[in-house]
Design an enzyme around this catalytic site. Sequence first.
Site, short mmCIF file in Angstrom:
data_model
loop_
_atom_site.label_atom_id
_atom_site.label_comp_id
_atom_site.label_asym_id
_atom_site.label_seq_id
_atom_site.Cartn_x
_atom_site.Cartn_y
_atom_site.Cartn_z
N ASP A 96 0.91 -1.10 0.00
CA ASP A 96 -0.02 -0.01 0.18
C ASP A 96 1.12 1.34 -0.04
O ASP A 96 1.69 1.33 0.97
CB ASP A 96 -0.82 -0.03 1.28
CG ASP A 96 -2.33 0.68 1.07
OD1 ASP A 96 -2.11 1.61 0.31
OD2 ASP A 96 -3.14 0.13 1.70
N ASP A 196 -2.79 4.72 -2.19
CA ASP A 196 -3.91 5.28 -1.39
C ASP A 196 -4.22 6.66 -1.96
O ASP A 196 -3.42 7.59 -2.28
CB ASP A 196 -3.11 5.46 0.04
CG ASP A 196 -4.12 6.09 0.99
OD1 ASP A 196 -5.13 5.43 1.21
OD2 ASP A 196 -3.80 7.14 1.73
N GLU A 246 -7.10 3.88 -5.21
CA GLU A 246 -8.26 4.17 -4.23
C GLU A 246 -8.49 5.70 -4.85
O GLU A 246 -7.66 6.61 -4.88
CB GLU A 246 -7.61 4.29 -2.92
CG GLU A 246 -8.98 4.36 -1.88
CD GLU A 246 -8.74 4.94 -0.61
OE1 GLU A 246 -9.48 4.90 0.17
OE2 GLU A 246 -7.57 5.71 -0.36
N HIS A 320 -10.90 -1.75 5.10
CA HIS A 320 -10.66 -1.22 6.57
C HIS A 320 -11.10 0.10 6.87
O HIS A 320 -10.94 0.79 7.91
CB HIS A 320 -9.08 -1.07 6.61
CG HIS A 320 -8.41 -0.23 5.77
ND1 HIS A 320 -8.38 -0.49 4.40
CD2 HIS A 320 -7.92 0.94 6.00
CE1 HIS A 320 -7.82 0.56 3.58
NE2 HIS A 320 -7.44 1.51 4.90
N ASP A 321 -11.86 0.73 5.77
CA ASP A 321 -12.56 2.05 6.17
C ASP A 321 -13.79 1.97 6.04
O ASP A 321 -14.66 2.81 6.29
CB ASP A 321 -12.22 3.02 4.84
CG ASP A 321 -10.53 3.34 4.94
OD1 ASP A 321 -9.94 3.08 5.96
OD2 ASP A 321 -10.13 3.60 3.90
C1 GLC Z 1 -7.33 6.04 2.54
C2 GLC Z 1 -7.00 4.98 3.50
C3 GLC Z 1 -7.75 5.34 4.84
C4 GLC Z 1 -6.76 6.60 5.32
C5 GLC Z 1 -6.68 7.52 4.11
C6 GLC Z 1 -5.50 8.53 4.66
O1 GLC Z 1 -8.67 6.39 2.37
O2 GLC Z 1 -7.79 3.74 2.93
O3 GLC Z 1 -7.50 4.44 5.92
O4 GLC Z 1 -6.99 6.99 6.48
O5 GLC Z 1 -6.53 7.16 3.09
O6 GLC Z 1 -4.23 7.98 4.14
#
Ligand code: GLC
Length: 544
Positions: A96, A196, A246, A320-321
Amino acid sequence: MANFQDKVVYQIYPKSFCDTDGDGLGDLPGVTAKLDYLKDLGVDYLWLTPFFPSPQRDNGYDVADYRAVDPRFGTMEDLETLIREADKRGIGLMLDMVFNHTSTDHEWFQKALAGYKKYQDYYIFKDGTPDKIPTNWVSKFGGPAWEYLPGLGKWYLHLFDVSQADLNWENPAVRAELADILRFWREKGIKGFRFDVVNLISKPEVFEDDHEGDGRRFYTDGRNVHRYLQELVAAGGIDGMITVGEMSSTSLENCIGYTNPDRHELTMSFSFHHLKVDYKNGDKWSLMPPDRMALKNLFTLWQEGMQAGHGWNALFWCNHDQPRAVSRFGDEGKYWKESAKMLGTATHMMRGTPYIYQGEEIGMTNAHYTSIGQYRDVESLNYYQILQQQGKTAAEALEILAQRSRDNGRTPMQWDGTAHAGFTTGTPWLGEADNYPAINAAAQVKDPDSIFSYYKQLVALRKQEPVISGGQIQFLYKDDPDLLAYRRWNEDTQLLVVCNLTGHDAPVTLPEGWAGAGLLLGNYPDGGSRTSLRPYECWVLKKG
Ligand code: GLC
């Protein structure tokens, strides 16, 4: 370029996966210890969320050193062992890469603080005075997106926590550093990457107040984002590897751009619109039941739209979010098993690459926490305060967190019915969900009717049936709010996938010629009537 159509990715949140040294935090040897379980499930790649040195303000998404292993998670040797052991089982590792921002503990930010101009240019600093914030943008975790540093007389931008300073991608030196990190990991045997919030990296030329929103329209899918991704992929030497971006609040058009193979950006993208259908007025912290019609429309738009533009979706409900899908879109009670299987079917049979988030394959639910002391997530803790400032009572704020907190997806993996779900012999960093004595892997791996066994079938079917990985898709019953249904086809085979999204019976008139088709997969033992689906029932019918 390959699109990884027939692959399945399993996401691991190492902190909550398996603890081998009793400190209450999962670790890399814990992942290695569970490789046979993952092999049994049949997955091809493991995406590990960050285990790099970090102050853990945002559970590792605040990276202080991109080339090392945080001792909390183990050593570089442990990681090399994991890479090797996974490889022996035909499983590749994806790391990641948090490249939109670094932790303020990162050496670059520390040097910027110490006054080095070179490193100040690595971030987004604005000269100013404490009384005049550069813009009115809001941080994704609540509060202003800028922080003032009196010692420097400057503000810096942080779209997330104050300890997560946004990098300045306009600076070619930053882009070169990040490409170098990719090369480092590729040489270690890492097979792919998740990036990310990567569609937030390109900020506008001019920073101005947002009078319509929280600022996101100025930096989401920003002006140079496609060019930067192309450059990163080329310079990092990762073209042809599995990569997923993402994409926060993105558009279909941009995701086609990110993932159309001709563009050499990423192999697939995560978009989140379908996970906002229970946000009242688009606000995560306002509760409402999922709008099933909106859900169907979004799947239709993204699936058919990405197909038309030759883009490629990452398919998922959980990460995880996110709160747990079975708690959110299914039924934790009477139809727990049926609804968990139906939800898995709905995404796994679509056009794209499925992601299974740890615990999803055994139907893990939300945490059921009842006091604020049980939460750890920075966003949840912030919003507990913000919601009360906005006039909610503490009890109301807790009810909202119980449904929306990211900690719902971060509770320890439920391995068995022993203390702390078999996750640790110590005290877990985050409490386990109360239902682990009933919902756990040990109870499911050998049970042919379990959610785990069903997920195994979903993974296996993708490899057996080329129509799942490579076929066309078209949605059906577009006006029916209860049924999510689509057709998949290639030259040889046709599939009809019908899912009842509700807890009541849903009558259906199958398209001509389908009533007698064979059932490739279904979540009720007797296969059903073909005229009505039982609660959360799903069918995968096959012709040819
Ligand atoms: C993404 C991750 C999350 C994190 C955010 C900032 O959304 O999945 O867990 O808090 O980015 O890095």
